[in-house]
Enzyme design. Structure first.
Site, mmCIF file in Angstrom:
data_model
loop_
_atom_site.group_PDB
_atom_site.id
_atom_site.type_symbol
_atom_site.label_atom_id
_atom_site.label_comp_id
_atom_site.label_asym_id
_atom_site.label_seq_id
_atom_site.Cartn_x
_atom_site.Cartn_y
_atom_site.Cartn_z
ATOM 1 N N LYS A 131 0.878 -1.173 0.000
ATOM 2 C CA LYS A 131 0.000 0.000 0.000
ATOM 3 C C LYS A 131 0.910 1.215 0.000
ATOM 4 C CE LYS A 131 -4.257 1.370 2.374
ATOM 5 N NZ LYS A 131 -5.134 1.011 3.510
ATOM 6 N N ASP A 166 -2.279 9.877 -6.301
ATOM 7 C CA ASP A 166 -0.812 9.849 -6.299
ATOM 8 C C ASP A 166 -0.193 8.477 -6.051
ATOM 9 O OD1 ASP A 166 -1.397 9.521 -3.643
ATOM 10 O OD2 ASP A 166 -0.484 11.402 -2.960
ATOM 11 N N GLY A 167 -1.013 7.464 -5.751
ATOM 12 C CA GLY A 167 -0.454 6.129 -5.511
ATOM 13 C C GLY A 167 0.294 6.002 -4.193
ATOM 14 N N ASP A 179 -14.764 -4.458 -3.156
ATOM 15 C CA ASP A 179 -13.343 -4.563 -3.491
ATOM 16 C C ASP A 179 -12.493 -4.669 -2.224
ATOM 17 O OD1 ASP A 179 -14.369 -1.798 -3.341
ATOM 18 O OD2 ASP A 179 -12.263 -1.244 -3.434
ATOM 19 N N ASN A 180 -13.109 -4.515 -1.069
ATOM 20 C CA ASN A 180 -12.378 -4.674 0.200
ATOM 21 C C ASN A 180 -12.730 -5.980 0.898
ATOM 22 O OD1 ASN A 180 -11.011 -2.278 -0.087
ATOM 23 N ND2 ASN A 180 -12.373 -1.093 1.203
ATOM 24 N N ASP A 194 -7.452 -4.018 4.500
ATOM 25 C CA ASP A 194 -7.597 -2.677 3.960
ATOM 26 C C ASP A 194 -8.249 -1.736 4.966
ATOM 27 O OD1 ASP A 194 -6.973 -0.848 2.147
ATOM 28 O OD2 ASP A 194 -8.377 -1.462 0.592
HETATM 29 P P1 AMP Z 1 -9.786 2.015 -0.853
HETATM 30 O O1 AMP Z 1 -10.901 2.935 -0.462
HETATM 31 O O2 AMP Z 1 -8.485 2.280 -0.149
HETATM 32 O O3 AMP Z 1 -10.176 0.569 -0.788
HETATM 33 O O4 AMP Z 1 -9.462 2.353 -2.396
HETATM 34 C C1 AMP Z 1 -10.417 2.303 -3.420
HETATM 35 C C2 AMP Z 1 -9.717 2.487 -4.748
HETATM 36 O O5 AMP Z 1 -9.052 3.735 -4.811
HETATM 37 C C3 AMP Z 1 -8.658 1.431 -5.061
HETATM 38 O O6 AMP Z 1 -8.653 1.218 -6.449
HETATM 39 C C4 AMP Z 1 -7.397 2.129 -4.602
HETATM 40 O O7 AMP Z 1 -6.259 1.585 -5.217
HETATM 41 C C5 AMP Z 1 -7.656 3.557 -5.043
HETATM 42 N N1 AMP Z 1 -6.874 4.529 -4.280
HETATM 43 C C6 AMP Z 1 -7.087 4.944 -3.000
HETATM 44 N N2 AMP Z 1 -6.180 5.860 -2.637
HETATM 45 C C7 AMP Z 1 -5.346 6.042 -3.700
HETATM 46 C C8 AMP Z 1 -4.196 6.838 -3.953
HETATM 47 N N3 AMP Z 1 -3.696 7.686 -3.026
HETATM 48 N N4 AMP Z 1 -3.614 6.748 -5.176
HETATM 49 C C9 AMP Z 1 -4.098 5.917 -6.108
HETATM 50 N N5 AMP Z 1 -5.175 5.155 -5.937
HETATM 51 C C10 AMP Z 1 -5.797 5.199 -4.756
HETATM 52 MG MG MG Z 2 -9.375 -1.145 -0.981
#
Ligand code: AMP
Ligand code: MG
Length: 467
Positions: free
Chosen positions: A116, A128-129, A263-264, A273
């Site tokens: 992550k 920003d990944g 997706d979680n 997550d």
């Molecule tokens: P999450 O809410 O963390 O489960 O993320 C939902 C989606 O948003 C997933 O596809 C994550 O990879 C993407 N995502 C969340 N935060 C970022 C970030 N800072 N940069 C790129 N993708 C993100």
């Molecule tokens: Mg997620």
């Protein structure tokens, strides 16, 4: 006491490579300006044979992501879709993480090393990944607390601070950056199946079901279940049993995950997550963790229903390769599995031996009433009444005839109840943010592990068979 995770030699086994052409995209990690090791999981590095890795090499693998020996030659950003707050989103996927390595644990089970905050991927969209250091610290705290409470959760394996300034709406910014590695049994989500169904990739759906049945075996469906030989139906039975157990775990732990999107949801039933999670300060079903969950969809008391809804989305995806009746039959088991798991896990956390369904059900009702009336936190409740002690009135009556499992650990004699309320989380973070003082976090992790010892060996997660 609790047994340490079984020590095992490093055993690479990148099984995912057989699916990689259509399940993911090869990516590269970001080139970070700094790499400072902030957390290394000393319980779990030995479980995958990496306990003797010198820090320099640890950083090379878990900060710079040089491949581990005989493992994935290049990280793989996994493809998936998902329902986010009930809205279908086909534009997600690993946007700030990837699958880095796979290995066998001591029990022979397949473990994933996922990241992550490791940089952008084809799924980052405009983001920003990256991961904030505070986000990584929060994930350490959530996983350590849940593990201590006997939950089947991903483990925070490594956190490396990476020296970038990040801008976030929900943290004072600029804020510090980190890259985290987690260990979990698969990163296959309900959303992984939803994507294949929407794209009408039926052969891949079948192949992914086969992969899951082979790598994460579960018990056979009940004798009277229709279509109990069909792979997709067997798989759904496994997932329903596992996720019903996960829902029960969240309730008994007093935990609110916050973002129970499809997706979680890992098909192994492992919790993972961790974003805007909270521990419920009281037994309050309407308590919401995520500030953006305006309708309380994922409120404390709605988690089982949310997770059941997610199982239904998996059934819908599997419908392309399986008749409806066997899938409906599997889905229909969620309620009963949830009830059984709740009783099992409640008795475990309270430290009493089950007295059967009727008595256990009454005990849980009485416990809920006690928590609501007295407004004490679930953590205080389970501590105060460990082994059935110190009860009055209604609760004392419900506890009659129950035997204590184990009260010998000194934790139960002392008054320092471990909990994970938001004020404490913020205080632990403030020490790092203001003084770069990591000692309070380290002490907290040690205290949580000690509570885990006091609670004893966790219950086996439902829906799995071990070789
Ligand atoms: P999450 O809410 O963390 O489960 O993320 C939902 C989606 O948003 C997933 O596809 C994550 O990879 C993407 N995502 C969340 N935060 C970022 C970030 N800072 N940069 C790129 N993708 C993100
Ligand atoms: Mg997620």
């Amino acid at each position: 006491m609790r047994a340490e995770p079984q020590a095992a030699p490093y055993r690479a086994d990148p099984q995912i490579l057989s699916l990689a052409d259509w399940l993911g995209d090869p990516v590269e990690a970001a080139d970070f300006p700094k790499q400072q090791l902030r957390f290394r999981n000393r319980r779990w590095d030995r479980a995958v044979g990496l306990q003797d890795l010198p820090e320099e090499q640890w950083l090379a693998h878990f900060g710079a992501f040089e491949p581990l020996p005989d493992n994935l030659p290049q990280p793989l950003a996994l493809r998936y879709h998902g329902h986010q707050f009930r809205v279908y989103n086909p534009d997600i996927g690993d946007g700030r993480g990837f699958l880095f390595a796979q290995m066998r644990d001591g029990a022979g089970r397949l473990l994933d090393c996922g990241t992550k905050g490791s940089g952008t991927t084809p799924y980052s969209r405009t983001a920003d990944g990256r991961l904030t250091l505070k986000g990584a610290v929060r994930e350490i705290l959530a996983t350590e607390m849940l593990e201590a409470l006997g939950a089947y959760t991903s483990k925070t394996f490594s956190v490396v601070e990476t020296g970038e300034d990040l801008w976030r709406g929900d943290e004072p910014s600029p804020t510090r950056s980190a890259v985290m590695v987690r260990l979990s049994h698969s990163h296959i989500r309900i959303g992984s199946f939803q994507r294949l169904a929407v794209l009408e990739e039926d052969d891949h759906l079948r192949a992914l079901v086969d992969y899951c049945l082979t790598q994460f075996p579960g018990p056979p469906p009940p004798e009277d279940a229709p279509g109990r030989d069909e792979p997709a139906a067997i798989f759904l039975h496994h997932v329903v049993e596992r996720l019903a157990d996960l829902a029960a775990t969240y309730m008994v732990s007093g935990f609110v995950h916050g973002v129970l999107n499809t997706d979680n949801m890992n098909i192994t039933g492992e919790s993972f997550d961790y974003g805007p999670w909270r521990w419920a300060p009281q037994w309050q079903p309407s308590f919401v963790a995520a500030y953006f969950d305006h309708n309380g969809l994922y409120a404390f008391g709605r988690q089982a229903e949310a997770i059941r809804w997610n199982c239904a989305q998996l059934a819908i995806a599997l419908r392309r390769i399986c008749d409806a009746e066997p899938l409906m039959a599997a889905l229909d088991r969620f309620g009963e599995c949830y009830k059984q798991a709740t009783m099992r896990r409640f008795c475990w956390r309270l430290g009493v031996t089950s007295r059967g369904e009727e008595a256990d059900f009454k005990l849980i009702q009485s416990a809920e009433r006690t928590m609501v009336d007295s407004k004490i936190s679930p953590d205080d409740f389970f501590f105060r009444h460990r082994g059935g002690r110190d009860a009055e009135g209604d609760l004392a009556e419900a506890l009659q005839g129950y035997e204590a499992t184990d009260l010998t650990h000194e934790y139960w004699a002392q008054g320092a109840v471990q909990s994970m309320q938001i004020d404490e989380v913020e205080t632990l973070w403030a020490a790092i943010a203001e003084r770069d003082d990591w000692a309070p976090l380290e002490n907290k992790v040690a205290a949580l592990r000690r509570m885990g010892d006091a609670l004893g060996e966790p219950l086996a997660p439902a829906g799995h068979v071990t070789a």
